[in-house]
Design a protein around this motif. Structure first.
Motif, mmCIF file in Angstrom:
data_model
loop_
_atom_site.group_PDB
_atom_site.id
_atom_site.type_symbol
_atom_site.label_atom_id
_atom_site.label_comp_id
_atom_site.label_asym_id
_atom_site.label_seq_id
_atom_site.Cartn_x
_atom_site.Cartn_y
_atom_site.Cartn_z
ATOM 1 N N LYS A 56 0.819 -1.208 0.000
ATOM 2 C CA LYS A 56 0.000 0.000 0.000
ATOM 3 C C LYS A 56 0.858 1.266 0.000
ATOM 4 O O LYS A 56 0.446 2.314 -0.529
ATOM 5 C CB LYS A 56 -0.949 -0.007 1.201
ATOM 6 C CG LYS A 56 -1.989 -1.122 1.136
ATOM 7 C CD LYS A 56 -3.108 -0.920 2.129
ATOM 8 C CE LYS A 56 -3.991 0.245 1.721
ATOM 9 N NZ LYS A 56 -5.134 0.407 2.645
ATOM 10 N N LEU A 59 1.415 2.068 -3.484
ATOM 11 C CA LEU A 59 0.212 2.662 -4.074
ATOM 12 C C LEU A 59 0.086 4.138 -3.690
ATOM 13 O O LEU A 59 -0.330 4.975 -4.504
ATOM 14 C CB LEU A 59 -1.036 1.900 -3.628
ATOM 15 C CG LEU A 59 -1.153 0.452 -4.102
ATOM 16 C CD1 LEU A 59 -2.462 -0.164 -3.621
ATOM 17 C CD2 LEU A 59 -1.048 0.360 -5.613
ATOM 18 N N THR A 60 0.443 4.463 -2.450
ATOM 19 C CA THR A 60 0.416 5.854 -2.010
ATOM 20 C C THR A 60 1.383 6.696 -2.836
ATOM 21 O O THR A 60 1.078 7.841 -3.210
ATOM 22 C CB THR A 60 0.759 5.947 -0.513
ATOM 23 O OG1 THR A 60 -0.221 5.229 0.235
ATOM 24 C CG2 THR A 60 0.792 7.396 -0.044
ATOM 25 N N GLN A 63 -0.145 7.297 -6.217
ATOM 26 C CA GLN A 63 -1.174 8.331 -6.117
ATOM 27 C C GLN A 63 -0.540 9.719 -6.036
ATOM 28 O O GLN A 63 -0.992 10.662 -6.709
ATOM 29 C CB GLN A 63 -2.045 8.084 -4.889
ATOM 30 C CG GLN A 63 -3.128 9.131 -4.677
ATOM 31 C CD GLN A 63 -4.212 9.081 -5.742
ATOM 32 O OE1 GLN A 63 -4.917 8.091 -5.852
ATOM 33 N NE2 GLN A 63 -4.342 10.148 -6.526
ATOM 34 N N ILE A 141 -4.989 3.410 -9.656
ATOM 35 C CA ILE A 141 -4.423 2.750 -8.471
ATOM 36 C C ILE A 141 -4.770 1.264 -8.435
ATOM 37 O O ILE A 141 -3.911 0.444 -8.100
ATOM 38 C CB ILE A 141 -4.875 3.473 -7.185
ATOM 39 C CG1 ILE A 141 -4.349 4.919 -7.200
ATOM 40 C CG2 ILE A 141 -4.380 2.739 -5.949
ATOM 41 C CD1 ILE A 141 -2.844 5.032 -7.377
ATOM 42 N N ASN A 298 -8.583 5.654 -7.204
ATOM 43 C CA ASN A 298 -7.540 6.224 -6.355
ATOM 44 C C ASN A 298 -7.256 5.282 -5.190
ATOM 45 O O ASN A 298 -7.693 4.127 -5.192
ATOM 46 C CB ASN A 298 -7.953 7.624 -5.875
ATOM 47 C CG ASN A 298 -9.330 7.614 -5.219
ATOM 48 O OD1 ASN A 298 -9.683 6.678 -4.508
ATOM 49 N ND2 ASN A 298 -10.116 8.664 -5.462
ATOM 50 N N THR A 299 -6.548 5.744 -4.186
ATOM 51 C CA THR A 299 -6.169 4.863 -3.080
ATOM 52 C C THR A 299 -7.355 4.405 -2.244
ATOM 53 O O THR A 299 -7.223 3.478 -1.435
ATOM 54 C CB THR A 299 -5.136 5.546 -2.170
ATOM 55 O OG1 THR A 299 -5.586 6.870 -1.832
ATOM 56 C CG2 THR A 299 -3.783 5.636 -2.860
#
Length: 446
Positions: A56, A59-60, A63, A141, A298-299
């Motif tokens: 994650k 992923l951040t 983003q 994402i 998105n996240t």
């Protein structure tokens, strides 16, 4: 996931009971991937845990990159190059040999990132990849930051473990997938045939964290497919075969040249059925990913449980399929031939041979014969399997009404009266005029 792909297919950390089940599963060896006519021995080392928090965190970063670069990470846009630079920096620091492959599409420069882990048999390469680009309408994402982040974290786990697998490991992040698999096609088309022959398998991960997730496994190479299915069976999670989008993500260029492929998918804009909601949870009557190709990808558009499970499955497959180089005493064996053989128009039959070795006893009652024949009118084509003693098993008859292109299918054959070892042949004949084709590849699964 590509714009031209039919979209269908693919909560918190695992509970303690599931974690124990996972540990028990990973301690058990699983069949390894196909490699030039043999299958590999079971893995001796279990895959480590892939921390969801790490996946994650990537992923951040994706983003943040999108937010700082016009809201997307699309081909030819600064957000894509920044995404490539982020992934490359992580891999360089982890000890990978990385290279950027440059191509042009739509007047814009694109990039593939290739990362090789030192060691392993250079003649037996296991590859895993994901497309890193988004569409222009959003940050991408889930599509496909999720697959890209999970493959990245798996590669970093290889480095942390200082894994020394029998096969050579290669990871890839593709550009311009959303424009029609441009990056992966460029890679495969520019890979010399001698290098293609070294690839024992390619694993593809495109959308693995869909918010209304399903658990779909690619129905391609049987050994790779079984590796994923066995993993989820160990968690008591039912899977379904991913068929609606078959051939419309980055595994397709590999599959088209005879390289064994497989992968995972958690679903896109198709609707989850009541039966699927009953076995997987989530909401029936809603899309697997309502933000597919939209600005809301998105996240917040990630199912943590699906992302965690699929990330762990990727690591399990990498550890399992990269281990061993010999034929196991029991279990599945896959033998293939990817050499093209032209089929003359309305002419004599042609054959392609596979030498089967290392088996014991007779062939199974459910021998699987996978064929990939490119042809402009499949109704003209007659196909037989010839056993080592010359016995013919009809797989497909001609049909004047069957006007579709190509024969890509798997045929079950009761070959239990045949000795397994020996030279098996695929015999193909075109029995009508005006259309042509060739045997692209075929395989036997015992």
């Amino acid at each position: 996931m590509s714009l031209n792909r039919f979209a269908l297919r693919r909560s918190p950390a695992l509970p303690a009971a599931a974690a124990l089940a996972l540990g028990a599963l990973l301690a058990t060896a699983a069949p390894a991937a196909q490699a030039a006519g043999t299958t590999a021995a079971p893995a001796a080392v279990a895959a480590p845990d892939i921390p969801l928090a790490n996946v994650k965190a990537h992923l951040t970063q994706f983003q943040s990159i999108a937010t700082a670069n016009g809201g997307n990470r699309a081909h030819g846009r600064p957000g894509y190059k920044a995404s490539i630079d982020y992934v490359k920096a992580k891999l360089d620091a982890a000890g990978y040999t990385t290279s950027l492959q440059q191509f042009t599409s739509g007047g814009a420069v694109g990039y593939n990132l290739i990362a090789d882990w030192p060691g392993g048999d250079a003649n037996k390469v296991l590859m895993a990849g994901a497309h890193l680009d988004s569409v222009t309408s959003g940050a991408g994402i889930n599509d496909n930051g999720s697959g890209s982040a999970a493959v990245l974290e798996t590669a970093l786990a290889v480095s942390r473990a200082q894994l020394q697998p029998d096969k050579h490991l290669r990871f890839a992040w593709w550009g311009a997938e959303e424009l029609g698999l441009v990056g992966s096609r460029y890679y495969v088309n520019n890979l010399p045939s001698t290098e293609r022959s070294k690839l024992s398998g390619y694993l593809n991960f495109d959308m693995i964290g869909s918010p209304n997730a399903g658990y779909f496994v690619y129905d391609d190479d049987p050994v790779i497919e079984k590796t994923f299915k066995d993993y989820y069976a160990g968690l008591s999670i039912p899977t379904e075969i991913e068929t609606e989008g078959d051939g419309r993500s980055d595994h397709a260029p590999f599959k088209n040249v005879g390289i064994p492929v497989g992968g995972l998918f958690s679903g896109a804009d198709y609707t989850k059925t009541a039966a699927q909601a009953q076995k997987w949870g989530g909401t029936a009557g809603q899309a697997f990913d309502r933000c597919y190709h939209s600005s809301c990808d998105n996240t917040s558009n990630i199912n943590d449980t699906a992302l965690d499970r699929n990330s762990e499955a990727i690591a399990h497959a990498i550890w399992t399929l990269s281990a061993g180089t010999g034929e196991p005493p029991t279990g599945e064996g896959v033998f293939s031939n990817a050499t093209d053989v032209a089929v003359p128009d309305n002419g004599a039959a042609v054959t392609s041979s596979i030498a089967v070795t290392g088996r014991t006893g007779n062939a199974p009652a459910a021998l699987q014969v996978g064929v990939d024949i490119k042809h402009t009118y499949r109704g003209d084509v007659v196909i037989d399997l010839l056993a080592p003693d010359g016995t013919a098993y009809r797989l497909k008859n001609s049909s004047s009404g069957d006007s579709a292109d190509n024969v890509i299918a798997t045929y079950p054959v009761n070959a239990s009266s045949e000795t397994a070892n020996g030279t098996w042949k695929l015999r193909v004949q075109d029995v009508a005029a005006q259309d042509t084709g060739y045997i692209d590849s075929w395989k036997l699964t015992f």
